[in-house]
Design an enzyme around this catalytic site. Structure first.
Site, PDB file in Angstrom:
ATOM      1  N   LYS A  49       0.847  -1.200   0.000  1.00 42.01           N
ATOM      2  CA  LYS A  49       0.000   0.000   0.000  1.00 42.01           C
ATOM      3  C   LYS A  49       0.880   1.247   0.000  1.00 42.01           C
ATOM      4  CE  LYS A  49      -3.963  -2.174   2.187  1.00 42.01           C
ATOM      5  NZ  LYS A  49      -4.600  -2.611   3.436  1.00 42.01           N
ATOM      6  N   GLN A  73      -4.669  -1.242   9.493  1.00 43.81           N
ATOM      7  CA  GLN A  73      -4.741  -2.600   8.959  1.00 43.81           C
ATOM      8  C   GLN A  73      -5.395  -3.539   9.979  1.00 43.81           C
ATOM      9  OE1 GLN A  73      -3.861  -3.384   5.832  1.00 43.81           O
ATOM     10  NE2 GLN A  73      -4.228  -5.571   6.014  1.00 43.81           N
ATOM     11  N   ASP A  88     -11.241   3.346   4.042  1.00 46.70           N
ATOM     12  CA  ASP A  88     -11.744   1.967   4.002  1.00 46.70           C
ATOM     13  C   ASP A  88     -13.265   1.915   3.898  1.00 46.70           C
ATOM     14  OD1 ASP A  88      -9.826  -0.135   4.144  1.00 46.70           O
ATOM     15  OD2 ASP A  88      -9.304   0.471   6.186  1.00 46.70           O
TER      16      ASP A  88
END
Ligand code: GUN
Length: 304
Positions: A58, A102, A125
């Site tokens: 990422k 995460q 997200d």
């Protein structure tokens, strides 16, 4: 292509590469025309090797499209309050437009508290209740990354989705539920099935579009697929591969690709289908949130 000659293979890796090119163009325009460099912060707690790989990828791709990237690696035993304090600091940082923690986090940390602390405006997200609500009622904002990637592939390869029957197998907050919202917006008729659905093969056989996100390796067989249907396989399952050597594994999807390939109209392979789209859509969401935070209309090709 027709079902007689087999499915058209949807190359998500190539599509994601093109998408990252478009994102880089938008980032360059935000910089030169508005003096904005979109910034993404990723936070990882602990040392799970798979999570480390995701987070490194990422951060690398964030830099490659010209964005500002910050990576925070916290020890597995970090107190929850410290993680929350870091999120608060990032919420207030004008150089940061997207925050991703995460998951999973270690057991002593409550993931719901983490999610609730992320400013909805920076929630790339699409995990916060506010972002989920905005997606549901069609307001601008970040869109769950994997469903957004699936939608982009479907639109590009299949075209107009209106009137099609989409069967989503899996009801997770991460994929199944937001995917249903996005396909409803496309005027599909949507069925959300799951591992407890009665006569799952019979339901899947009705689908013009199948989105498999149930997390069970090779569960959906070729004889469940309506000839010519579009099959989008979100599954990423590691299974033993004794043919490759003792203790070796390979990655397979939720769809039994070999038996579905001759029947489907379009199909995503695993790996190389939906997987590469997820990070690309995270970057797309960061451009969206950077635009919205600065009072600009987000680029239309990055949003549903
Ligand atoms: N862990 C696995 N997938 C994801 C994701 O999409 N977002 C976050 N934050 N964590 C994950």
């Amino acid at each position: 292509m027709t079902s007689q000659t087999g499915a058209q293979i949807i190359d998500g890796k190539a599509y994601a590469e093109g998408l990252r090119g478009r994102i880089a163009g938008h980032v360059a325009r935000l910089k030169t025309e508005h003096g904005i460099t979109p910034g993404l912060a990723v936070v990882i707690v602990g040392h799970d090797p798979a999570s480390q790989i995701y987070v490194t990828n990422k951060a690398k791709q964030t830099v490659e499209v010209g964005m500002h990237s910050e990576k925070y690696e916290l020890p597995a035993d970090v107190p929850e309050a410290e993680v929350l304090a870091l999120i608060e600091k990032l919420n207030a940082d004008p150089a940061i437009h997207g925050i991703l923690v995460q998951l999973p986090v270690p057991r002593h940390i409550d993931p719901n508290k983490i999610i609730a602390t992320i400013a909805p405006a920076k929630d790339v997200d699409c995990f916060t209740p506010e972002s989920v609500g905005r997606l549901q009622i069609g307001l601008p904002g970040p869109v769950s990354c994997t469903p957004l990637g699936c939608l982009m592939l479907l639109r590009d390869f299949v075209g107009d989705l209106a009137g099609k029957h989409a069967v989503i197998v899996g009801r997770s907050n991460l994929v199944g539920k937001p995917m249903a919202q996005l396909l409803l917006r496309e005027n599909c008729t949507v069925t959300v099935a799951h591992s407890r659905t009665a006569d799952l093969p019979g339901i899947v056989r009705q689908a013009d579009i199948v989105v498999a996100a149930v997390g069970r390796p090779l569960m959906i067989k070729g004889d469940w697929i309506k000839p010519g249907a579009a099959v989008i396989d979100v599954g990423i399952n590691r299974v033993p591969a004794p043919d490759k050597g003792e203790g070796k594994t390979r990655t397979v999807g939720d769809v039994d690709y070999a038996s579905a390939l001759p029947v489907a109209g379009w199909i995503t392979p695993v790996p190389g289908g939906v997987g590469p789209m997820t990070i690309a859509c995270l970057l797309a969401n960061t451009v969206t949130t950077a635009s919205l935070i600065n009072g600009l209309v987000p680029p239309k090709d990055l949003t549903p």
